[in-house]
Scaffold this active site. Structure first.
Site, PDB file in Angstrom:
ATOM      1  N   ARG A   1       3.674   4.988   0.016  1.00 28.83           N
ATOM      2  CA  ARG A   1       3.594   5.077   1.476  1.00 28.83           C
ATOM      3  C   ARG A   1       5.015   5.030   2.026  1.00 28.83           C
ATOM      4  O   ARG A   1       5.639   3.982   2.052  1.00 28.83           O
ATOM      5  CB  ARG A   1       2.780   3.869   1.986  1.00 28.83           C
TER       6      ARG A   1
ATOM      7  N   HIS B   1       2.943   0.715   7.479  1.00 26.09           N
ATOM      8  CA  HIS B   1       1.485   0.721   7.233  1.00 26.09           C
ATOM      9  C   HIS B   1       0.768   1.493   8.351  1.00 26.09           C
ATOM     10  O   HIS B   1      -0.021   2.401   8.104  1.00 26.09           O
ATOM     11  CB  HIS B   1       0.964  -0.712   7.157  1.00 26.09           C
TER      12      HIS B   1
ATOM     13  N   TYR C   1       9.435  -6.398   4.870  1.00 24.77           N
ATOM     14  CA  TYR C   1       8.931  -6.885   3.580  1.00 24.77           C
ATOM     15  C   TYR C   1       9.263  -5.994   2.387  1.00 24.77           C
ATOM     16  O   TYR C   1       8.853  -6.276   1.275  1.00 24.77           O
ATOM     17  CB  TYR C   1       7.423  -7.144   3.655  1.00 24.77           C
TER      18      TYR C   1
HETATM   19  C1  LIG Z   1     -12.376  -5.695   5.268  1.00 29.21           C
HETATM   20  C2  LIG Z   1     -11.031  -5.572   5.877  1.00 29.21           C
HETATM   21  N1  LIG Z   1     -10.110  -6.522   5.641  1.00 29.21           N
HETATM   22  C3  LIG Z   1      -8.871  -6.405   6.186  1.00 29.21           C
HETATM   23  C4  LIG Z   1      -8.548  -5.350   6.996  1.00 29.21           C
HETATM   24  C5  LIG Z   1      -7.153  -5.194   7.567  1.00 29.21           C
HETATM   25  N2  LIG Z   1      -6.472  -4.130   6.828  1.00 29.21           N
HETATM   26  C6  LIG Z   1      -6.405  -2.877   7.299  1.00 29.21           C
HETATM   27  S1  LIG Z   1      -5.646  -1.846   6.253  1.00 29.21           S
HETATM   28  C7  LIG Z   1      -5.355  -3.082   5.142  1.00 29.21           C
HETATM   29  C8  LIG Z   1      -4.629  -2.811   3.859  1.00 29.21           C
HETATM   30  C9  LIG Z   1      -5.242  -1.700   3.087  1.00 29.21           C
HETATM   31  O1  LIG Z   1      -4.432  -1.386   1.983  1.00 29.21           O
HETATM   32  P1  LIG Z   1      -4.847  -0.254   0.973  1.00 29.21           P
HETATM   33  O2  LIG Z   1      -6.270  -0.397   0.622  1.00 29.21           O
HETATM   34  O3  LIG Z   1      -3.865  -0.259  -0.119  1.00 29.21           O
HETATM   35  O4  LIG Z   1      -4.735   1.088   1.855  1.00 29.21           O
HETATM   36  P2  LIG Z   1      -3.417   1.676   2.558  1.00 29.21           P
HETATM   37  O5  LIG Z   1      -3.372   1.063   3.937  1.00 29.21           O
HETATM   38  O6  LIG Z   1      -2.243   1.317   1.745  1.00 29.21           O
HETATM   39  O7  LIG Z   1      -3.665   3.143   2.636  1.00 29.21           O
HETATM   40  C10 LIG Z   1      -5.872  -4.287   5.595  1.00 29.21           C
HETATM   41  C11 LIG Z   1      -5.789  -5.560   4.876  1.00 29.21           C
HETATM   42  C12 LIG Z   1      -9.552  -4.379   7.222  1.00 29.21           C
HETATM   43  N3  LIG Z   1      -9.326  -3.279   7.957  1.00 29.21           N
HETATM   44  N4  LIG Z   1     -10.763  -4.501   6.649  1.00 29.21           N
END
Ligand SMILES: Cc1ncc(C[n+]2csc(CCOP(=O)(O)OP(=O)(O)O)c2C)c(N)n1
Ligand SMILES: [Mg+2]
Length: 351
Positions: free
Chosen positions: A257, A261, A270
């Site tokens: 990425r 985020h 970070y």
């Molecule tokens: C069940 C849930 N827990 C926490 C969140 C907050 N949240 C949104 S995106 C994210 C991280 C996701 O990381 P990843 O699965 O690696 O996907 P990326 O964002 O890197 O594409 C979190 C913790 C959420 N949307 N849903």
């Protein structure tokens, strides 16, 4: 009782196109020069769209937005391997998948501008709505794959999620179910090394995400997620297996990425600049461009034309998204309660 001997296993990995634009010809998928240009132009369009969406957010013209910068090959390569009859379950970062599948870019801006109608796909384009809760759509995809199998449809179901998604119970439940019933499903994990500020090492003690497939008795493969040929080929093979009744596949696209985020994040708090710089040299567009240059498929003039085409498509999308009639604010509540509460009536009285 005889002692059960554990199978030994290896984790598959596929690399075709390297950072310098050299391809392993023996592994190349069968695609025409026209396809190669289509891959490139689609990645360029997705990147141009992404950059514009970030700018629109900064100008207050759309809401929070999750960038796909750096993940174009994972998204475009996999989406272009799909058939229109396949079913797609995206997470919140699949803007490139939507574009490659032919969903109009203006609708993607409409959605991120807060209007849910932007996710309504045309008839025959089977994309489920964006899933914001991490990985909750994985069991939904497995359920849809069960339905496809039950009906005997000539289709597969594809779910997209991130490395962080693999820590959720839903990931386990979905893959376990799909494996047990040998469902026509393809699970595409874009391992972009981060889940907001949590690095991949804090997500799992396993060396790869692909190897998790072994525990579910399904096929698993790690591919260079910045290599569009590898992603395309692995997805094609997984879809073929699914449709032949050979069961699901977990594809780990090893990518990065490049952006924050979302627009609500500041990744410089970070992670180091050195890490981001390292991945700049692995840019998925750059390596395809280098490959095309060697094959006489790329010139400065072609680049200018392709950029102009992408820019005008995004200009048009921006204009169209902002000219769509605003939704009725009552829609916020219309599908929540049978009758508007007093407070909602009060808050909506000026609309
Ligand atoms: C069940 C849930 N827990 C926490 C969140 C907050 N949240 C949104 S995106 C994210 C991280 C996701 O990381 P990843 O699965 O690696 O996907 P990326 O964002 O890197 O594409 C979190 C913790 C959420 N949307 N849903
Ligand atoms: Mg991630």
């Amino acid at each position: 009782m005889p002692e059960k001997i554990l199978d030994s296993f290896t984790v598959k990995r596929l690399d075709i196109l390297d950072e310098k634009g050299n391809a392993d010809e023996a592994l190349m998928p069968s695609i025409s020069n026209e396809d190669i240009r289509r891959f490139y132009e689609m990645m360029l369009l997705a990147r141009t769209f992404d950059q514009r969406a970030l700018n629109l957010q900064r100008e207050g013209r759309i809401g929070t937005y999750a960038s796909i910068f750096g993940q174009e090959a994972s998204q475009i390569g996999s989406a272009l391997a799909l058939e229109r009859t396949d079913w797609v379950f995206p997470s919140f970062r699949e803007n490139g998948v939507y574009i490659a599948l032919g969903h109009p870019p203006y609708k993607i801006l409409q959605y991120w501008g807060g209007d849910e109608r932007g996710l309504v796909t045309e008839k025959g384009l089977n994309i489920f709505p964006v899933c914001i809760p991490v990985a909750t759509h994985v069991p939904h995809a497995a359920g849809a794959a069960m339905a496809v199998k039950y009906r005997g449809d000539e289709a597969a179901v594809v779910a997209y999620f991130g490395d962080g998604g693999t820590s959720e119970g839903d990931f386990h439940e979905g893959l376990n179910f799909a494996g047990t019933f040998r469902l026509p499903a393809v699970f595409i994990c874009q391992n972009n090394q981060w889940a907001i500020s949590v690095p991949r090492e804090r997500q799992t003690a396993a060396g790869t995400i692909a190897q998790k497939a072994i525990a579910y008795g399904i096929e698993g493969i790690q591919v260079d997620g910045n290599d569009i040929f590898a992603v395309y080929k692995a997805t094609r093979q997984a879809l073929e297996r699914a449709k032949k009744g050979k069961g699901p596949t977990l594809i780990e696209c090893f990518t990065y990425r490049m952006s924050d985020h979302t627009t609500a994040d500041d990744a410089s708090r970070y992670r180091t600049k050195e890490e981001v710089d390292l991945w700049k040299s692995r840019d998925p567009l750059l390596r395809l461009k280098l490959f095309m240059e060697k094959k006489d498929l790329w010139t400065e003039e072609y680049q200018k034309e392709a950029e102009a085409k992408a820019r005008s498509a995004v200009d048009e999308a921006e204009k169209k998204a902002e000219s769509v009639e605003r939704p009725d604010p009552r829609d916020m509540f219309n599908y929540t309660y049978g009758k508007l509460t007093q407070r909602q009536q009060q808050e909506l009285k000026d609309f």
